[in-house]
Design an enzyme around this catalytic site. Structure first.
Site, PDB file in Angstrom:
ATOM      1  N   ARG A   1       0.937  -5.828  -4.894  1.00 50.33           N
ATOM      2  CA  ARG A   1       1.039  -6.726  -3.742  1.00 50.33           C
ATOM      3  C   ARG A   1       1.473  -8.146  -4.118  1.00 50.33           C
ATOM      4  NH1 ARG A   1      -0.861  -4.402   0.822  1.00 50.33           N
ATOM      5  NH2 ARG A   1      -2.198  -2.572   0.621  1.00 50.33           N
TER       6      ARG A   1
ATOM      7  N   ASP B   1       0.684   1.912   8.985  1.00 51.56           N
ATOM      8  CA  ASP B   1       0.150   1.283  10.193  1.00 51.56           C
ATOM      9  C   ASP B   1       1.095   1.391  11.384  1.00 51.56           C
ATOM     10  OD1 ASP B   1      -2.028   0.612   8.717  1.00 51.56           O
ATOM     11  OD2 ASP B   1      -1.601  -1.524   8.609  1.00 51.56           O
TER      12      ASP B   1
ATOM     13  N   LYS C   1       8.460   0.688   5.253  1.00 53.92           N
ATOM     14  CA  LYS C   1       7.320   1.497   4.861  1.00 53.92           C
ATOM     15  C   LYS C   1       6.018   0.869   5.355  1.00 53.92           C
ATOM     16  CE  LYS C   1       5.003   0.181   1.856  1.00 53.92           C
ATOM     17  NZ  LYS C   1       3.670  -0.468   1.628  1.00 53.92           N
ATOM     18  N   THR C   2       5.187   1.611   6.033  1.00 57.56           N
ATOM     19  CA  THR C   2       3.786   1.260   6.284  1.00 57.56           C
ATOM     20  C   THR C   2       3.181   2.337   7.160  1.00 57.56           C
ATOM     21  OG1 THR C   2       2.222  -0.244   7.363  1.00 57.56           O
ATOM     22  CG2 THR C   2       4.466  -0.297   8.192  1.00 57.56           C
TER      23      THR C   2
ATOM     24  N   GLY D   1       0.807  -1.218   0.000  1.00 57.60           N
ATOM     25  CA  GLY D   1       0.000   0.000   0.000  1.00 57.60           C
ATOM     26  C   GLY D   1       0.838   1.266   0.000  1.00 57.60           C
TER      27      GLY D   1
ATOM     28  N   ASP E   1       5.855  -7.804   5.085  1.00 55.47           N
ATOM     29  CA  ASP E   1       5.871  -8.876   4.087  1.00 55.47           C
ATOM     30  C   ASP E   1       6.838  -8.550   2.946  1.00 55.47           C
ATOM     31  OD1 ASP E   1       4.104 -10.478   5.430  1.00 55.47           O
ATOM     32  OD2 ASP E   1       2.344  -9.839   4.306  1.00 55.47           O
TER      33      ASP E   1
END
Length: 525
Positions: free
Chosen positions: A141, A201, A198-199, A77, A172
Site C-alpha cells: 500500500r 468493494d 481493481k477492488t 488489497g 488511490d
C-alpha cells in the site's frame, strides 16, 4: 497442488472478438474529456495529460511489432483475478513480439521505488493462471507521492528501459498511476503508465467501467456463506445473524449479496445517509421487523450490514469528527462534546464507547473500520426489545466477512474479464498511450461482444481533502439509489422481511451449464 488448482491451470479464458488478431487493431479517438469535478485544479496539476481523448479499439493496422519492456505492479488489497491480468499482459506482449519482457515489481509500489523486481517467465506464470491471490509478486500500500519516490521510480524505469508500466489497483492506486504518467512525461521519460481497475468493494465505477475486477468473486464467495447461514437459521429457528460485509466507503457488496441471497434485512449506507436516518431510527425499524417475525414464531433471521455503515449515519459522523478534534488536544475529553453528540455517545453500548475512545490510529483519529457495527446494532436492538417487553426470543450471532473473499479462485467472469484487461493494457502501451485506464465494456453481453476502450485517468478525478490537504483523487462511486439494481432490491425487500425467501447460491462453479458457471454480477444484469 490440489486437483482443482491443477484443473484451473488448464482453463482458457474466452476473448472478445475484437482481440482475436492483435496486429489488426488500433484505437480511434472518441472526443476530448474533462475531470469529473474541480476541472481547473485537476488541469493545473496534470498539464501534460489532462483533457486527452477517450479512445475506442477498432479494426486497423496496429503499431510496429517490436520488443517491448513492461513493468507490472499489484497495488493495495488482494482481488481475485490479479494473476490473470498479469498472464493476459504477458501473453499479449509475447504475441506483439516474442522477445518482449515483463518485469514484476515485488511487494507493491515500494518495489518500483526500490528497484525490486523479477523478470517473469512462462514457466513461472504457468503455475498462476486462473489462480487466486497476489502471491506471484506480492502487493503493498505504499503511495508514491514524495519527490524522492518519484525520482527513484524514474531512475528504475530508465534503468530497465521500460516502454510501459501497468499499475493494477483501486482508486488511490490508479491516481498514483496518473501522477507517475505526468511525472514521466515532464522528465522526458518514454515509459507509458496504464492503470487497471481493481477492488472488491466495487466503488471504482463510472460511466465506462461497469465494475472493478474481484467484485464478482468476492460477492459470490460471501453469498455462498450467507446462504449457508440462512439455511442454518431456517433449520435451527433460534438465531438472528448480524453479518457485516466488506465495503468501507460504499455498499455495493451488501447490495449484490442481498440480490443473490434475499436476506430478511439489509442496510444500504447510501440510503441511510439520503434519508438522514439516525442510529435510533435504524434500530427501531429493525426491531419492528424482529418483533413482527417473533409474533409469527420466527425467532431467527439474517441481517446484512455494510462495513462503512457507521460513517453514513449523520449523528455518528458528527460524533466521530468531534471526538477526533477533542481527543487530539492535550487534556481533551468527551466533556467538550456538543449536546447532540453527547446524547448520541450516551446511547451507545459501553463496548462501542470504549472503541471510540481507546482505539485510535497513528494520527489520533477513531479507527472507524475497527468499530464492530454488527455488535453495535445487536446490542441496541437487544436493549430496545427489553424496553418493549418483547415476548419472543432474541439470540444474536455476529459475523464479519472480509478477507475470505479477496484471494479466492477467480470466478469464470473475473478470470475472463481480467485476462482481457491485461491484453488491453499491453495494446495501450504498444500504441503509445499513457495516463490511461484499461477498460472492457459491454459486460452484460456475451464475452465475444465485449468492447474495449481507454479512459484518461484524469477524467475520473476531483479534489478531496486527505490528511488535511487537498489532493487529486479518483472519485469513489457510491450505490446509485436511482439505479436499476437498487430499485430491484427496494421493490422486493419488504417481502423478504417477514417471509423467508432465502436463496442458496452455493459455492462458485467453474464447469458445467453456463447458466451457473458464467453468471455476471446481479447489479449488472
Amino acid at each position: 497442488m490440489t486437483p482443482l488448482q491443477k484443473k484451473r491451470l488448464s482453463y482458457i479464458p474466452k476473448k472478445p472478438t475484437i482481440l482475436a488478431d492483435l496486429n489488426a487493431i488500433t484505437f480511434a479517438e472518441k472526443g476530448a474529456t474533462e475531470a469529473i469535478g474541480d476541472k481547473g485544479e485537476i488541469q493545473k496539476r496534470f498539464p501534460q495529460t489532462y483533457g486527452r481523448p477517450l479512445i475506442k479499439m477498432t479494426h486497423g493496422k496496429g503499431g510496429a511489432s517490436k520488443p517491448l519492456k513492461v513493468g507490472v505492479v499489484l497495488s493495495g488489497g488482494q482481488a481475485a483475478g490479479g494473476h490473470n491480468v498479469i498472464t493476459g499482459l504477458f501473453d499479449a506482449l509475447k504475441k506483439i513480439h516474442p522477445e518482449s519482457h515483463l518485469f514484476g515489481f515485488l511487494g507493491g509500489p515500494s518495489g518500483i521505488v526500490d528497484g525490486k523486481y523479477r523478470d517473469l517467465s512462462e514457466d513461472e506464470l504457468a503455475n498462476y493462471r486462473n489462480q487466486g491471490g497476489f502471491d506471484l509478486i506480492g502487493s503493498g500500500r505504499t503511495k508514491i507521492e514524495s519527490e524522492e519516490q518519484f525520482a527513484k521510480s524514474l531512475e528504475v524505469a530508465k534503468a530497465l528501459e521500460l516502454n510501459g508500466l501497468v499499475v493494477i489497483g483501486g482508486d488511490d492506486s490508479n491516481t498514483n498511476a496518473a501522477l507517475l504518467a505526468e511525472y514521466f512525461i515532464d522528465k522526458g521519460c518514454k515509459t507509458r503508465v496504464i492503470g487497471v481497475p481493481k477492488t472488491i468493494d466495487g466503488d471504482l465505477q463510472n460511466e465506462h467501467v461497469a465494475i472493478s475486477f474481484g467484485f464478482d468473486t468476492a460477492c459470490k464467495t460471501y453469498s455462498e456463506m450467507i446462504g449457508n447461514i440462512a439455511r442454518d437459521a431456517l433449520s435451527a429457528k433460534k438465531y438472528t445473524h448480524f453479518i457485516k460485509l466488506m465495503g468501507r466507503s460504499a455498499s455495493h457488496i451488501a447490495l449484490e449479496c442481498a440480490l443473490q441471497t434475499q436476506p430478511n434485512y439489509v442496510l444500504i449506507g447510501e440510503e441511510v445517509e439520503a434519508k438522514n436516518q439516525t442510529l435510533q431510527a435504524i434500530a427501531q425499524d429493525l426491531i419492528d421487523v424482529i418483533e413482527r417475525r417473533g409474533k409469527e414464531g420466527k425467532n431467527y433471521g439474517v441481517i446484512l450490514i455494510p462495513e462503512g455503515l457507521i460513517e453514513f449515519i449523520p449523528e455518528m459522523k458528527t460524533l466521530i469528527q468531534e471526538l477526533n478534534m477533542l481527543l487530539a488536544q492535550e487534556g481533551g475529553s468527551i466533556e467538550g462534546l456538543s449536546a447532540p453528540s453527547k446524547k448520541t455517545f450516551d446511547y451507545l453500548p459501553k463496548e462501542i464507547q470504549d472503541q471510540l475512545l481507546l482505539d485510535r490510529d497513528p494520527h489520533g483519529n477513531v479507527q472507524v473500520s475497527h468499530i464492530q457495527t454488527e455488535m453495535l446494532l445487536s446490542h441496541v436492538v437487544k436493549a430496545e426489545l427489553k424496553k418493549r417487553n418483547f415476548q419472543g426470543k432474541f439470540n444474536a450471532i455476529h459475523h464479519f466477512f472480509g478477507y475470505e473473499g479477496r484471494s479466492c479462485f477467480p470466478s469464470n467472469f473475473d478470470a475472463t474479464y481480467c485476462y482481457s484487461l491485461g491484453i488491453v493494457s499491453a495494446l495501450l502501451i504498444r500504441e503509445g498511450f499513457t495516463g490511461y485506464m484499461s477498460c472492457v465494456t459491454n459486460l452484460r453481453e456475451p464475452v465475444e461482444a465485449w468492447g474495449v476502450i481507454g479512459i484518461p485517468i484524469t477524467s475520473l478525478m476531483n479534489m478531496e481533502v486527505r490528511k488535511g490537504k487537498e489532493k487529486p483523487v479518483i472519485q469513489k462511486a457510491l450505490v446509485d439509489l436511482k439505479g436499476q439494481a437498487f430499485k430491484r432490491f427496494a421493490r422486493d425487500r419488504d417481502k423478504w422481511k417477514l417471509q423467508d425467501h432465502y436463496q442458496f447460491p452455493g459455492p462458485i462453479q467453474f464447469e458445467g451449464d453456463p447458466s451457473y458457471t458464467d453468471q455476471i454480477p446481479k447489479i449488472l444484469s
